[in-house]
Design a protein around this motif. Structure first.
Motif, mmCIF file in Angstrom:
data_model
loop_
_atom_site.group_PDB
_atom_site.id
_atom_site.type_symbol
_atom_site.label_atom_id
_atom_site.label_comp_id
_atom_site.label_asym_id
_atom_site.label_seq_id
_atom_site.Cartn_x
_atom_site.Cartn_y
_atom_site.Cartn_z
ATOM 1 N N TYR A 104 -11.316 -9.901 0.802
ATOM 2 C CA TYR A 104 -9.952 -9.401 0.646
ATOM 3 C C TYR A 104 -9.870 -8.395 -0.511
ATOM 4 O O TYR A 104 -9.182 -7.367 -0.411
ATOM 5 C CB TYR A 104 -9.007 -10.576 0.384
ATOM 6 N N THR A 105 -10.609 -8.670 -1.592
ATOM 7 C CA THR A 105 -10.628 -7.759 -2.737
ATOM 8 C C THR A 105 -11.211 -6.408 -2.353
ATOM 9 O O THR A 105 -10.715 -5.348 -2.776
ATOM 10 C CB THR A 105 -11.445 -8.364 -3.895
ATOM 11 N N THR A 132 -11.831 5.775 1.199
ATOM 12 C CA THR A 132 -12.172 5.811 2.631
ATOM 13 C C THR A 132 -13.586 5.276 2.873
ATOM 14 O O THR A 132 -13.842 4.654 3.908
ATOM 15 C CB THR A 132 -12.061 7.248 3.175
ATOM 16 N N ILE A 133 -14.494 5.496 1.923
ATOM 17 C CA ILE A 133 -15.854 4.950 2.058
ATOM 18 C C ILE A 133 -15.814 3.424 2.020
ATOM 19 O O ILE A 133 -16.463 2.741 2.831
ATOM 20 C CB ILE A 133 -16.768 5.493 0.937
ATOM 21 N N LEU A 134 -15.040 2.854 1.084
ATOM 22 C CA LEU A 134 -14.933 1.399 1.007
ATOM 23 C C LEU A 134 -14.352 0.815 2.286
ATOM 24 O O LEU A 134 -14.814 -0.215 2.787
ATOM 25 C CB LEU A 134 -14.071 0.991 -0.187
ATOM 26 N N TRP A 140 0.838 -1.197 0.000
ATOM 27 C CA TRP A 140 0.000 0.000 0.000
ATOM 28 C C TRP A 140 0.879 1.255 0.000
ATOM 29 O O TRP A 140 0.662 2.183 -0.786
ATOM 30 C CB TRP A 140 -0.920 -0.027 1.221
ATOM 31 N N SER A 141 1.884 1.267 0.875
ATOM 32 C CA SER A 141 2.784 2.427 0.942
ATOM 33 C C SER A 141 3.565 2.594 -0.353
ATOM 34 O O SER A 141 3.801 3.720 -0.812
ATOM 35 C CB SER A 141 3.747 2.277 2.123
ATOM 36 N N SER A 180 -10.036 -0.683 -1.453
ATOM 37 C CA SER A 180 -10.057 0.578 -0.703
ATOM 38 C C SER A 180 -8.657 1.175 -0.625
ATOM 39 O O SER A 180 -8.480 2.394 -0.767
ATOM 40 C CB SER A 180 -10.629 0.349 0.704
ATOM 41 N N PHE A 181 -7.657 0.331 -0.414
ATOM 42 C CA PHE A 181 -6.277 0.818 -0.366
ATOM 43 C C PHE A 181 -5.855 1.399 -1.716
ATOM 44 O O PHE A 181 -5.221 2.454 -1.787
ATOM 45 C CB PHE A 181 -5.325 -0.315 0.025
#
Length: 605
Positions: free
Chosen positions: A163-164, A131-133, A95-96, A169-170
């Motif tokens: 997981y998806t 952020t909503i997800l 993610w980072s 969201s990320f």
């Protein structure tokens, strides 16, 4: 997080600020200024101080929303998604990495196709959707694995669909960051960069100062307030508040749309590099001209003679026929003839790459977020009987140390050294980069020592099989390693940024800005490789992994010390690269004279 702290801290560096202002004056003013044929009242209706609150609010609120999610995310993945510490940290690494890499893509797309306004606007929408997800995963029970069966102690892992949803969201938030972060500062500068205004420089400096101060406040609020909400009120509120904040971030930006100066997209610098490589290959069999006039120059160019280093690239600007150049001095086909400036830009980028690679290791060290979090969670975090620091908020000590050290270094240490030596003293960019690597090595060494002591105390208390138990040891012992990280970043990250700005041509200022982010992206990927290999190699033959999810059974101290050893070797590698690079541009320039000329500027490099 570390990239953002570097950006915030760079506001304290006069050299970087001056170059940024120069860059905005030269590169942005033409696009920021309204057309000359418009009436004066129309020209004055766009941009200006009235746009400052909206742009700054958009950036600051985006910081609160996005950075408030990261500190405690390890807990969410381990407890609600049944992940071990290694898979959880690896997911955060990915993610980072995406969040650090996509701003480079975003800058390219904004400059070449969309323009900065659309890039920020679309980025804000993507961040809000992300952020909503994430909030939905906390609100809807079926969006995440069910609770463990207490009677059988059986726990189900996340399904592919669950997981998806989480990873989506990320990714949406990373795409959003790719649109907002590389464009926000430059877009804001467009609103104030009016060369006919005698106060132009002061206004720009005011905007830069407010921009960095608000961004720093946003990060501190995220690491304290948002983390506190997650600890005290749960994930539904802890993820819901950032979603609401992100909504207002985008709303405030779009509300002021009629007020903005919106520059159009222009040609990008990346294609110029590709052109040099392609044309140099086409001309590989050509002989080098005997005179400098045989090469194609831009009018008014700062480059008069091609450098001898990486000489094979010089063939990209060999003039094969006068017909290849128009009457205005521009090449008929840029894929058939390049300029000396293009060649020297690519050469300067290639030259800094070895020193750029030395910063990857320190970024790997700074990206280790899960292990200090688990350490803090297992220790006594009370300052007083009723005041307890959230485990996810200890990262704020890195920011505080970074800020305090910069103030101390700039306002006390350098003036004192100058008085002692009798002339102005400063450290060169390469020296600061090396010092930062040294402090990063010390941080990993101290982290291992503190963890070794903590683990021994936990075992002595009978907590070997109880990672949730509280060790009779204050979590304030973790502060020194965070402070060392902050000092390391104050030296290395800002040193890197100034190095790129001073060594790369002014036309490559956008590349100079992107170099550190690219290093962070690579570091996150390599950190995942290192962590996975350590986990796989140390749990062979039924042994407990060094990075076990049970912090008391694992050996986090060995992992820290491995990183310290790697950093020590990286310091040696840095010394070799620094020697091979030779003098910096700042050292090759003439000696500067201050006052009446009786004090020479001393560079300690």
């Amino acid at each position: 997080m570390e990239k953002e702290m570097m950006e915030l801290a760079s506001s304290n560096s006069d050299q970087v600020m001056t170059k940024m202002e120069d860059h905005h004056h030269n590169k942005l003013s033409s696009s920021a200024s309204p057309p000359d044929d418009l009436p004066s009242n129309v020209q004055r209706s766009k941009g200006g101080l009235v746009t400052m609150p909206f742009i700054i609010a958009n950036e600051a609120l985006e910081k609160v929303a996005s950075y408030g999610l990261l500190p405690n995310m390890t807990f969410y993945l381990m407890k609600d998604y049944r992940m071990g510490v290694t898979p959880a940290q690896n997911l955060l690494f990915y993610w980072s990495s995406a969040t650090n890499f996509l701003p480079i893509v975003g800058a390219f797309v904004a400059d070449s196709y969309l323009g900065r306004f659309l890039a920020i606007g679309i980025g804000s929408i993507f961040s809000f959707l992300g952020t909503i997800l994430l909030w939905i995963t906390a609100m809807i029970p079926k969006a995440r694995p069910p609770p463990c069966d207490l009677s059988t102690q059986a726990c189900k892992s996340a399904t592919p669909a669950q997981y998806t949803l989480l990873v989506s969201s990320f990714m949406l938030m990373s795409i959003g960051a790719g649109g907002v972060r590389p464009c926000s500062l430059a877009f804001g500068a467009n609103q104030f960069d009016k060369r006919d205004n005698p106060n132009n420089k002061r206004i720009l400096e005011t905007f830069f100062n407010w921009y960095y101060v608000s961004a720093m406040i946003g990060v501190l609020i995220a690491m304290t307030g948002i983390v506190y909400l997650q600890d005290q009120m749960g994930w539904k509120v802890g993820f819901g508040v950032p979603a609401i904040i992100m909504f207002f971030s985008g709303l405030l930006f779009f509300v002021a749309s009629p007020l903005y100066i919106k520059e159009k997209a222009s040609k990008n610098l990346f294609s110029r590099f590709v052109q040099v490589i392609v044309v140099a290959y086409k001309n590989r069999k050509l002989a080098y001209p005997d005179q400098n006039s045989g090469y194609h120059h831009n009018k008014g160019s700062d480059f008069f003679v091609l450098s001898s280093k990486l000489r094979f690239l010089n063939k990209a600007c060999i003039i094969k026929s006068p017909e290849d150049i128009k009457q205005d001095g521009v090449a008929v086909d840029p894929w058939n003839l390049c300029t000396v400036e293009q060649v020297e830009e690519l050469k300067s980028l290639i030259r800094v790459l070895p020193l750029w690679s030395t910063g990857i290791m320190i970024s790997i060290n700074l990206s280790q977020s899960s292990f200090p979090l688990l350490q803090a969670k297992s220790m006594n975090r009370h300052i007083t009987k009723n005041v307890e620091i959230p485990a996810g908020s200890f990262g704020m000590f890195t920011i505080i140390a970074l800020t305090l050290w910069l103030v101390l270094y700039d306002r006390a240490i350098l003036p004192l050294a100058s008085r002692i030596r009798g002339k102005p003293v400063r450290l060169g960019t390469k020296e600061r980069m090396g010092i930062g690597i040294f402090f990063s090595c010390m941080s990993m060494l101290v982290s291992g020592i503190i963890e070794h002591i903590r683990r021994r105390k936990a075992i002595a208390q009978g907590l070997l099989n109880n990672p949730e138990g509280m060790v009779a040891m204050s979590a304030m012992w973790l502060v020194p390693q965070h402070c060392l990280n902050g000092i390391a970043e104050a030296f290395n990250a800002i040193g890197q940024t100034e190095f790129y700005y001073s060594e790369l041509p002014r036309s490559m200022s956008s590349i100079a800005t992107a170099m550190f982010g690219l290093g962070m992206a690579v570091a996150n990927l390599l950190a995942s490789v290192i962590l996975s290999n350590v986990d796989n190699l140390t749990k062979r033959e039924g042994k407990e992994s060094w990075v076990s999810s049970n912090i008391n059974k694992g050996h986090y101290e060995n992992y820290y010390w491995l990183l310290a050893i790697m950093t020590a070797f990286n310091l040696l590698y840095f010394m070799v690269c620094s020697w091979a690079y030779g003098p910096c541009a700042e050292n090759m320039s003439k000696k500067m004279v201050e006052g009446h000329g009786d004090m020479q500027l001393e560079n300690l490099s």
